[in-house]
Enzyme design. Structure first.
Site, PDB file in Angstrom:
ATOM      1  N   SER A 159      -9.869  -0.872   7.041  1.00  0.00           N
ATOM      2  CA  SER A 159      -9.234  -0.655   5.741  1.00  0.00           C
ATOM      3  C   SER A 159      -8.564  -1.864   5.111  1.00  0.00           C
ATOM      4  O   SER A 159      -8.226  -1.833   3.931  1.00  0.00           O
ATOM      5  CB  SER A 159      -8.213   0.482   5.853  1.00  0.00           C
ATOM      6  OG  SER A 159      -8.865   1.706   6.087  1.00  0.00           O
TER       7      SER A 159
ATOM      8  N   SER B  57      -9.439   1.547   3.161  1.00  0.00           N
ATOM      9  CA  SER B  57      -8.608   2.375   2.305  1.00  0.00           C
ATOM     10  C   SER B  57      -7.566   1.585   1.516  1.00  0.00           C
ATOM     11  O   SER B  57      -6.912   2.135   0.630  1.00  0.00           O
ATOM     12  CB  SER B  57      -7.886   3.431   3.161  1.00  0.00           C
ATOM     13  OG  SER B  57      -7.008   2.810   4.115  1.00  0.00           O
TER      14      SER B  57
ATOM     15  N   LYS C  89       0.839  -1.192   0.000  1.00  0.00           N
ATOM     16  CA  LYS C  89       0.000   0.000   0.000  1.00  0.00           C
ATOM     17  C   LYS C  89       0.881   1.253   0.000  1.00  0.00           C
ATOM     18  O   LYS C  89       1.941   1.276   0.639  1.00  0.00           O
ATOM     19  CB  LYS C  89      -0.897  -0.044   1.244  1.00  0.00           C
ATOM     20  CG  LYS C  89      -1.951   1.032   1.349  1.00  0.00           C
ATOM     21  CD  LYS C  89      -2.807   0.780   2.589  1.00  0.00           C
ATOM     22  CE  LYS C  89      -3.919   1.795   2.764  1.00  0.00           C
ATOM     23  NZ  LYS C  89      -4.767   1.492   3.940  1.00  0.00           N
TER      24      LYS C  89
END
Length: 444
Positions: free
Chosen positions: A179, A155, A80
């Site tokens: 997330s 996210s 990420k």
């Protein structure tokens, strides 16, 4: 070789260990798939193929020498875009951090690389990780594997898409309010939320540090266990003998978690519980009124800390942000310090009450999300819809963060519908073993 893209990370690792898979050929298979994929730029923010190729070559040398560092040594994964990476911009999906070049790697990246994980690139995400939807017009909005016109979940949106679309064997994300688990559920993956403090946050762009956690997104519970081991530089949880569900007791959480379920997640949840019962599990309905207060004060708890971290930067350059995200941060500026401290004191008391109530159960169950991935266009066009869907999306997963638990989502067999299993603080080994048995029951 194309089949490698859809294999579990653990199976790829075993193939490398047996001399049946060359780590360099494996890396090049993924690299070629990424470079030619029509959705690549909606999934990956930046590729790290030169570095990854060198890591794959080193993994091949270790495999040939019988000196592999972990069961996933040589397996390609994505990271990420909030894990600092020397030589590669780390922007956390935000115009505030455009062009930011870290001076050192994130601790989990350093550990994962030392354990042999091979990096493919940095994946897109919700801006500064402050949304459960994955909508990001500032950089890019990754698609759901079940509907390319819908969001992927946030996210860790690109992290989930990278695995679901066969562009990484596993992914590393973060979870502050859901997330890791939301995008995993919406892309039919396993997502593990670790306990806050279990994995280092050093070199990780923060959102709300008291709730921020690092966790893997993967194709199976076994892969989640292997990834956790690689990220903390330890022997992975042994799932051998995890067994079936006979004798397991689950709490079916009725407080808040089953309110306003959409038809598909509701049906998937009922079907999943039926399969768990058929496999021998006992499921007991349990209300937990102690979570009502913290859930009502989640805005205070999250936005106040987030504003404390980012307020100065947002005040100076907030126009560079996606407006709904900026406004969510700005809500934290209005909370008096005494209100924030009092909310935390009440949260700590609620955690004690929850732990006592759930002590006799192997896990607490609820639908991972009450809804399905919303369409991108509608989220962009309707402000109120964006706000209500974002809050609903994160409602159930946030319980695990507020209560400070290790938690995991499993696919139910219905597209974009996940089953959440919540364990105990620092109880990753136990929840992984319970989830492995549940996974077998759900896939039978």
């Amino acid at each position: 070789m194309e089949d490698w893209r859809w294999m579990e990370a653990g199976a790829l690792g075993r193939g490398i260990g047996a001399g049946e898979i060359d780590p360099v050929e494996l890396f090049e298979t993924y690299a070629a798939a990424i470079e030619t994929h029509e959705l690549r730029d909606r999934i990956y923010a930046r590729l790290t193929l030169e570095t990854g190729r060198a890591e794959a070559e080193a993994a091949r040398d270790r495999a040939r020498a019988g000196a592999r560092r972990s069961p996933l040594d040589g397996v390609p994964v994505s990271w990420k875009d909030l894990f600092d990476t020397v030589g590669t911009a780390t922007e956390a999906g935000s115009g505030l951090l455009k062009g930011r070049m870290p001076e050192r790697d994130a601790k989990v990246l350093t550990v994962g690389r030392a354990m042999g994980l091979v990096g493919l690139g940095k994946t897109h995400m919700s801006e500064l990780a402050f949304s459960g939807l994955g909508l990001n017009p500032v950089t890019a909005t990754p698609p759901s594997v079940n509907d390319a016109d819908a969001v992927s979940g946030g996210s860790s949106s690109g992290a989930a898409a990278s695995v679901a679309f066969g562009l990484a064997a596993a992914a590393v994300g973060s979870d502050t309010g859901g997330s890791v688990r939301v995008p995993s559920a919406w892309n039919d993956l396993v997502g593990l939320k670790t306990t806050a403090g279990r994995l280092s946050l050093a070199g990780t762009v923060p959102l709300a540090a008291k709730f921020d956690t690092v966790g893997p997104l993967s194709r199976s519970v076994a892969d989640a266990a292997l990834m956790l081991g690689a990220l903390e530089g330890a022997r992975p949880t042994d799932l051998a003998g995890a067994g079936d569900l006979r004798g397991r007791r689950f709490a079916r959480l009725t407080t808040i978690a089953e309110d306003d379920l959409r038809p598909e997640p509701a049906a998937a949840y009922d079907e999943a519980l039926d399969r768990l019962r058929a496999a021998g599990a006992e499921i007991v309905e349990v209300s937990a009124p102690e979570i009502e207060g913290p859930m009502g004060e989640a805005g205070v708890l999250y936005t106040t800390e987030a504003w404390g971290i980012w307020g100065e930067e947002i005040t100076a350059r907030g126009d560079a942000m996606f407006r709904p995200i900026r406004e969510r941060f700005e809500a934290g500026a209005k909370v008096p310090g005494g209100v924030y401290v009092a909310a935390w004191r009440r949260l700590e008391a609620a955690r004690l009450a929850w732990a006592a109530r759930m002590a006799g159960f192997d896990a607490v169950l609820c639908p991972t999300t009450p809804n399905l991935p919303p369409k991108v266009d509608r989220l962009m066009e309707e402000d109120e819809y964006y706000v209500t869907e974002n809050l609903l999306t994160l409602r159930n997963t946030r319980i695990g963060n507020l209560m400070g638990l290790a938690a995991l989502t499993l696919p139910t067999g219905r597209p974009s519908c996940g089953l959440s299993l919540m364990g105990t603080a620092m109880g990753e080994a136990r929840i992984l073993r319970v989830a492995a048995a549940a996974e077998a029951a759900l896939s039978a």
